[in-house]
Structures are given as C-alpha cells and as structure tokens.
Design an enzyme around this catalytic site. Structure first.
Site, PDB file in Angstrom:
ATOM      1  CB  THR A   1      -0.924   0.010   1.210  1.00 22.19           C
ATOM      2  OG1 THR A   1      -1.337   1.367   1.430  1.00 22.19           O
ATOM      3  CG2 THR A   1      -0.071  -0.246   2.466  1.00 22.19           C
ATOM      4  CG  ASP A   2      -1.248   4.957  -0.940  1.00 22.86           C
ATOM      5  OD1 ASP A   2      -1.530   4.401   0.045  1.00 22.86           O
ATOM      6  OD2 ASP A   2      -1.840   5.923  -1.466  1.00 22.86           O
ATOM      7  CD  GLU A   3      -3.197   3.606   4.680  1.00 24.58           C
ATOM      8  OE1 GLU A   3      -3.061   3.791   5.748  1.00 24.58           O
ATOM      9  OE2 GLU A   3      -4.603   3.542   4.157  1.00 24.58           O
TER      10      GLU A   3
ATOM     11  CE1 TYR B   1      -3.388  -2.530   5.731  1.00 19.37           C
ATOM     12  CE2 TYR B   1      -3.376   0.062   5.487  1.00 19.37           C
ATOM     13  CZ  TYR B   1      -3.100  -1.408   4.869  1.00 19.37           C
ATOM     14  OH  TYR B   1      -3.294  -1.628   3.301  1.00 19.37           O
TER      15      TYR B   1
ATOM     16  CE  LYS C   1       0.027  -4.569   2.978  1.00 16.49           C
ATOM     17  NZ  LYS C   1      -0.275  -5.865   2.464  1.00 16.49           N
TER      18      LYS C   1
HETATM   19  P1  NAD Z   1      -9.738  -7.016   2.524  1.00 20.88           P
HETATM   20  O1  NAD Z   1      -9.784  -6.823   3.945  1.00 20.88           O
HETATM   21  O2  NAD Z   1     -10.894  -6.697   1.469  1.00 20.88           O
HETATM   22  O3  NAD Z   1      -9.530  -8.571   2.034  1.00 20.88           O
HETATM   23  C1  NAD Z   1      -8.234  -9.273   2.961  1.00 20.88           C
HETATM   24  C2  NAD Z   1      -8.571 -10.741   2.722  1.00 20.88           C
HETATM   25  O4  NAD Z   1      -7.476 -11.436   3.078  1.00 20.88           O
HETATM   26  C3  NAD Z   1      -9.906 -11.297   3.271  1.00 20.88           C
HETATM   27  O5  NAD Z   1     -10.565 -12.045   1.894  1.00 20.88           O
HETATM   28  C4  NAD Z   1      -9.454 -11.973   4.330  1.00 20.88           C
HETATM   29  O6  NAD Z   1     -10.501 -13.336   4.572  1.00 20.88           O
HETATM   30  C5  NAD Z   1      -8.079 -12.353   3.978  1.00 20.88           C
HETATM   31  N1  NAD Z   1      -7.192 -12.699   5.233  1.00 20.88           N
HETATM   32  C6  NAD Z   1      -7.239 -11.978   6.103  1.00 20.88           C
HETATM   33  N2  NAD Z   1      -6.418 -12.367   7.088  1.00 20.88           N
HETATM   34  C7  NAD Z   1      -5.738 -13.558   6.567  1.00 20.88           C
HETATM   35  C8  NAD Z   1      -4.918 -14.787   7.003  1.00 20.88           C
HETATM   36  N3  NAD Z   1      -4.712 -14.634   8.205  1.00 20.88           N
HETATM   37  N4  NAD Z   1      -5.047 -15.876   6.324  1.00 20.88           N
HETATM   38  C9  NAD Z   1      -5.440 -16.000   5.139  1.00 20.88           C
HETATM   39  N5  NAD Z   1      -6.401 -15.109   4.428  1.00 20.88           N
HETATM   40  C10 NAD Z   1      -6.458 -13.885   5.241  1.00 20.88           C
HETATM   41  O7  NAD Z   1      -8.563  -6.208   1.683  1.00 20.88           O
HETATM   42  P2  NAD Z   1      -8.366  -5.637   0.349  1.00 20.88           P
HETATM   43  O8  NAD Z   1      -8.825  -4.231   0.516  1.00 20.88           O
HETATM   44  O9  NAD Z   1      -8.847  -6.651  -0.711  1.00 20.88           O
HETATM   45  O10 NAD Z   1      -6.720  -5.586   0.253  1.00 20.88           O
HETATM   46  C11 NAD Z   1      -6.005  -6.694  -0.288  1.00 20.88           C
HETATM   47  C12 NAD Z   1      -4.455  -6.250  -0.310  1.00 20.88           C
HETATM   48  O11 NAD Z   1      -4.128  -5.004  -0.736  1.00 20.88           O
HETATM   49  C13 NAD Z   1      -4.063  -6.061   1.397  1.00 20.88           C
HETATM   50  O12 NAD Z   1      -2.738  -6.502   1.242  1.00 20.88           O
HETATM   51  C14 NAD Z   1      -3.938  -4.478   1.300  1.00 20.88           C
HETATM   52  O13 NAD Z   1      -2.809  -3.921   2.279  1.00 20.88           O
HETATM   53  C15 NAD Z   1      -3.551  -4.031  -0.112  1.00 20.88           C
HETATM   54  N6  NAD Z   1      -3.955  -2.882  -0.548  1.00 20.88           N
HETATM   55  C16 NAD Z   1      -5.364  -2.381  -0.469  1.00 20.88           C
HETATM   56  C17 NAD Z   1      -5.814  -1.230  -0.794  1.00 20.88           C
HETATM   57  C18 NAD Z   1      -7.390  -0.765  -0.761  1.00 20.88           C
HETATM   58  O14 NAD Z   1      -7.529   0.215  -1.076  1.00 20.88           O
HETATM   59  N7  NAD Z   1      -8.160  -1.639  -0.258  1.00 20.88           N
HETATM   60  C19 NAD Z   1      -4.920  -0.441  -1.581  1.00 20.88           C
HETATM   61  C20 NAD Z   1      -3.636  -0.760  -1.485  1.00 20.88           C
HETATM   62  C21 NAD Z   1      -3.111  -2.144  -1.059  1.00 20.88           C
HETATM   63  O1  DAU Z   2      -4.104   4.250   0.748  1.00 23.66           O
HETATM   64  C1  DAU Z   2      -4.323   2.897   0.619  1.00 23.66           C
HETATM   65  C2  DAU Z   2      -5.475   2.435   1.625  1.00 23.66           C
HETATM   66  O2  DAU Z   2      -6.570   2.736   1.411  1.00 23.66           O
HETATM   67  C3  DAU Z   2      -5.154   0.705   1.777  1.00 23.66           C
HETATM   68  O3  DAU Z   2      -3.832   0.353   2.212  1.00 23.66           O
HETATM   69  C4  DAU Z   2      -6.141   0.298   2.973  1.00 23.66           C
HETATM   70  O4  DAU Z   2      -6.194  -1.137   3.233  1.00 23.66           O
HETATM   71  C5  DAU Z   2      -7.373   0.956   2.539  1.00 23.66           C
HETATM   72  O5  DAU Z   2      -8.363   0.673   3.785  1.00 23.66           O
HETATM   73  C6  DAU Z   2      -7.418   2.400   2.345  1.00 23.66           C
HETATM   74  O6  DAU Z   2      -7.208   3.255   3.496  1.00 23.66           O
HETATM   75  P1  DAU Z   2      -7.949   4.512   3.955  1.00 23.66           P
HETATM   76  O7  DAU Z   2      -7.837   4.666   5.460  1.00 23.66           O
HETATM   77  O8  DAU Z   2      -7.748   5.610   3.052  1.00 23.66           O
HETATM   78  O9  DAU Z   2      -9.507   3.972   3.596  1.00 23.66           O
HETATM   79  P2  DAU Z   2     -10.927   4.383   4.344  1.00 23.66           P
HETATM   80  O10 DAU Z   2     -12.145   3.901   3.432  1.00 23.66           O
HETATM   81  O11 DAU Z   2     -10.960   3.574   5.763  1.00 23.66           O
HETATM   82  O12 DAU Z   2     -10.856   5.850   4.734  1.00 23.66           O
HETATM   83  C7  DAU Z   2     -10.891   6.931   3.263  1.00 23.66           C
HETATM   84  C8  DAU Z   2     -10.533   8.085   3.994  1.00 23.66           C
HETATM   85  O13 DAU Z   2     -11.985   8.460   4.487  1.00 23.66           O
HETATM   86  C9  DAU Z   2      -9.695   8.507   5.071  1.00 23.66           C
HETATM   87  O14 DAU Z   2      -9.276   9.676   5.109  1.00 23.66           O
HETATM   88  C10 DAU Z   2     -10.649   8.336   6.328  1.00 23.66           C
HETATM   89  C11 DAU Z   2     -11.996   8.877   5.878  1.00 23.66           C
HETATM   90  N1  DAU Z   2     -13.114   8.218   6.309  1.00 23.66           N
HETATM   91  C12 DAU Z   2     -13.364   6.810   6.395  1.00 23.66           C
HETATM   92  C13 DAU Z   2     -14.168   6.207   7.132  1.00 23.66           C
HETATM   93  C14 DAU Z   2     -14.673   4.764   7.262  1.00 23.66           C
HETATM   94  C15 DAU Z   2     -14.318   9.027   6.924  1.00 23.66           C
HETATM   95  O15 DAU Z   2     -14.226  10.264   7.081  1.00 23.66           O
HETATM   96  N2  DAU Z   2     -15.334   8.455   7.608  1.00 23.66           N
HETATM   97  C16 DAU Z   2     -15.289   6.722   7.735  1.00 23.66           C
HETATM   98  O16 DAU Z   2     -16.646   6.630   8.184  1.00 23.66           O
END
Ligand code: NAD
Ligand code: DAU
Length: 365
Positions: free
Chosen positions: A131-133, A171, A175
């Site tokens: 992730t970019d985080e 988180y 990562k």
């Molecule tokens: P998500 O939370 O929707 O899905 C995570 C999946 O991993 C689920 O299916 C869960 O059951 C599985 N999982 C969790 N713990 C596990 C374990 N111990 N063993 C096996 N499986 C397990 O997550 P996502 O949003 O799809 O993110 C997927 C990946 O991409 C993550 O590594 C996250 O850091 C990365 N990522 C997410 C975003 C985003 O915006 N969502 C952006 C950049 C990177």
């Molecule tokens: O940048 C990549 C990341 O993006 C991934 O690595 C994470 O897995 C993914 O969850 C996401 O993280 P964020 O924290 O940016 O996403 P989230 O949807 O939780 O929140 C987006 C923005 O909105 C953040 O600035 C917090 C704000 N927010 C979020 C929620 C859930 C609110 O203001 N209210 C809310 O209820």
C-alpha cells in the site's frame, strides 16, 4: 505455459478481482485462492468463477507455516500473489496485535515456505501487494491545479518508489514491516520477489466499513455519514479493476527485486468525494438532488489520520506500459450502480456481527 499460482486473500475486495482476471484470462494456469475467510473474506464474491476447472479454493490461515509449506509442495506452487492482510486502518487502531500477526508473521510464513520449497528459482515469483500508506503522509502545499507530479491539485510532492517509509498507523506499520521482510528475503536468500504499492481502491465487492461502500449503504438507508475531522484529508482513488490489471502486468513483466507504485493521479478531498457519492446515490434512487446532504455528520478525527496520499506511478507507465483505463466519474457511477443493484450482497454483510461492530465503532463518534 502451465503454472500453479497461489493467490492469498482472493475472497477479499481486491483479491476477488485479481482471481477473476487470472482465472478467465489464463485458463492454462491453476489458480489456488488461499483465504482464511475472516470477516472480510466472502466466497459469494467469486460465484461466477467457482466452477471453472482452473479455480481451486483453499481455506487456510497464512500464519500456519506447516500448512502453508505443505500447500506449496502439494500443489507445486511456482508463483505467489500475496494480498491476504488485515486491511482496515480503524480496526488496526483498536487491535494492533491481529494486524502484526497477519500482515507480518503471515507474510513471513509465506516467504519462508517459498524459500524452503523453491530450490530451483527458474520461473518462480513471489509478488507482494502493498500500500501507499507505508510512505506516511504528504503535506498540502503549492497546489498547481493539474494532477501530475510537480503539479498536483493539493501539493507538489508525490510518493515515488524512492520515498522513505514513514508509516503512522498500526496497519501501515505492519504492511511496511512485511515489505521489508520481502526485500530482506530477496537480498539475503535471492528469492525472486516483486512489490507494488497502490493507492486507495474503489469498486464492487469492497467491504462496507471502508469510506465509499459504507457511505453508499448509509445514504441508501438514510443513516448518518461519519466524516472524520473536517473531511479535508486527501486520497488518490483507483478503480479496483485497474489495480488488478496492473498486478497482472507486474506479475508477468515486472523486474525481479523491483518496486512499482500504482495510482490513479486522481486526488480528492474526502468531503468532495462524499458530495459526489450523495448526489450520485440520490439521482440513481430517484430522490431529489442532494436530498441526503444533511446526513453528513462531522465526527472525531481518526487518530494519526494521514493528511494526503498521492502516488507517482510514472515508473509503471514508462517501463511496463500500464495506466488507469477509467475516468473517476465513470468509475464512481459504475460503483454506486453496482452497490444499489446488489443490495442483497450488502444486506448479507451488514446484518449480524457487522451491526454490532458498527455500533461499537461509531459509539464514541
Ligand atoms: P480485504 O480486507 O478486503 O481482504 C483481505 C482478505 O484477506 C480477506 O479475504 C480475508 O479473509 C483474507 N485474510 C485476512 N487474514 C488472513 C489470514 N491470516 N490468512 C488468510 N487469509 C486472510 O483487503 P483488500 O482491500 O482487498 O486488500 C488486499 C491487499 O491489498 C492487502 O494486502 C492491502 O494491504 C492491499 N491494498 C489495499 C488497498 C485498498 O484500497 N483496499 C490499496 C492498496 C493496497
Ligand atoms: O491508501 C491505500 C489504503 O486505502 C489501503 O492500504 C487500505 O487497506 C484501505 O483501507 C485504504 O485506507 P484508508 O484509511 O485511506 O481508507 P478508508 O476507506 O478507511 O478511509 C478513506 C478516507 O475516508 C480516510 O481519510 C478516512 C476517511 N473516513 C473513513 C471512514 C471509514 C471517514 O471520514 N469516515 C469514515 O467513516
């Protein structure tokens, strides 16, 4: 070429799009979707591919090293696309141990299994999805009106592959640690690895605790929209299928040992994106324009809330030819439509345990 690819976390949000793309595009590959099925994993996300002959599901925890080792041997795994993780920042603030365990120990367990089993490194690859985080937060300064590096709408700095790690939440700290382990296995043992760091994804099948699906669902049900702080934080949004396409390209063409940033050059302040979501939901539900604007409720800010993320994905574009295919306006319209057309999917998730979580999560806000 026939391959046996282990995709971890394939029942989650991004994972199901990656599994679908690989199963459909590469019938000659065996795709093993390994997922623990935590609250975030949902096999209903994969209904359309579950009967394909090249798709296989394994319910397992990535932290169970002995089982992972056996899976590598039993299925002759030669490629890994590792997405499984705990992914929600707010949960990590409440429960950091689970995040350290899954994101760090789980990744280590997969790396160690790959290292032990892959004695011949020819045609092997361990792809770690991150992730970019991990880069921390960018300032808001010198806005230039455009959306490219040097001229972003909210600042002139972007995250590049050279940006130093500076994670702030449990988180992103977990990562970041997992990314370091992946690089350490490359540098120490010569494991063929590649890493990508992506910005915020949006699209179908995202668990409705994340901003966009949570707010779509709340508007639909006329529940309040908890905006953290002043809603001024900036995120760079990418349609999830564009991320899956990038993963495909990096898996097949990426240089071993390299990192690729993936992003949409699409920065939005939270409050502005929320207004777009309200007007889109209201329009698609036939409600009066902005009828639901009063649902916006400013609540206590997220602890350690990163101000701005913006990814510079120039390397991926120039070296591997990837760029986002979808404009945000089109992507958000598709996304809102999908959640409104799939209300059963949402209702199945937002009942029971989730309801309790939601009450706990928002009771102090
Ligand atoms: P998500 O939370 O929707 O899905 C995570 C999946 O991993 C689920 O299916 C869960 O059951 C599985 N999982 C969790 N713990 C596990 C374990 N111990 N063993 C096996 N499986 C397990 O997550 P996502 O949003 O799809 O993110 C997927 C990946 O991409 C993550 O590594 C996250 O850091 C990365 N990522 C997410 C975003 C985003 O915006 N969502 C952006 C950049 C990177
Ligand atoms: O940048 C990549 C990341 O993006 C991934 O690595 C994470 O897995 C993914 O969850 C996401 O993280 P964020 O924290 O940016 O996403 P989230 O949807 O939780 O929140 C987006 C923005 O909105 C953040 O600035 C917090 C704000 N927010 C979020 C929620 C859930 C609110 O203001 N209210 C809310 O209820």
């Amino acid at each position: 070429m026939q391959r046996n690819i282990l995709i971890t976390g394939g029942a989650g949000f991004i994972g199901n799009h990656v599994v679908r793309l690989f199963v459909n595009k590469y019938p000659e590959y065996n795709i093993y979707n390994l997922d623990k099925l935590t609250y975030a994993g949902n096999l209903a996300n994969l209904k359309d591919v579950e009967n394909k002959p090249n798709y296989h599901f394994i319910k397992e925890d990535i932290c169970n090293f002995e089982s992972i080792l056996n899976i590598f041997k039993q299925y002759n795994i030669d490629g890994v696309i590792h997405l499984a993780a705990e992914s929600h920042v707010d949960r990590s603030i409440k429960d950091p141990f689970t995040f350290a365990n899954t994101n760090i120990i789980g990744t280590l367990s997969l790396l160690q299994a790959a290292k032990n089993v892959w004695t011949d490194l020819e045609n092997k690859l361990f792809y770690h999805v991150s992730t970019d985080e991990v880069y921390g937060a960018l300032e808001m300064n010198n806005p230039r009106g455009g959306n490219e590096p040097g001229g972003g709408p909210f600042g002139d700095k972007f995250f590049t592959e050279q940006t130093k790690y500076n994670p702030h939440s449990p988180y992103s700290a977990a990562k970041a640690s997992s990314d370091h382990f992946v690089r350490a296995f490359h540098d120490t043992y010569g494991l063929p690895v590649v890493i990508s760091n992506c910005s915020n994804n949006y699209g179908p099948y995202q668990f409705p605790e994340k901003l966009i699906p949570l707010f779509i669902n709340n508007i639909r049900n006329r529940k309040s929209l908890p905006v953290y702080g002043k809603g001024e934080n900036v995120r760079d949004w990418l349609y999830v299928e564009d991320h899956a396409r990038a993963i495909d390209i990096i898996f097949h063409k990426g240089q071993k040992g390299e990192t690729y940033n993936i992003g949409g050059f699409n920065e939005w302040k939270n409050i502005d994106i929320i207004k777009v979501i309200i007007s889109t939901v209201d329009r698609l539900l036939g409600r009066k324009e902005n009828e639901d604007i009063d649902l916006i409720t400013y609540v206590t800010d997220r602890a350690g809330h990163d101000l701005r993320y913006a990814i510079d994905s120039t390397k991926l574009k120039t070296e591997l030819g990837w760029q986002p295919s979808l404009q945000f306006e089109e992507g958000i319209e598709k996304t809102v439509r999908w959640y409104l057309d799939n209300q059963d999917w949402l209702d199945n998730i937002t009942s029971g345990e989730y309801e309790k979580y939601y009450e706990i999560m928002y009771k102090d806000r």
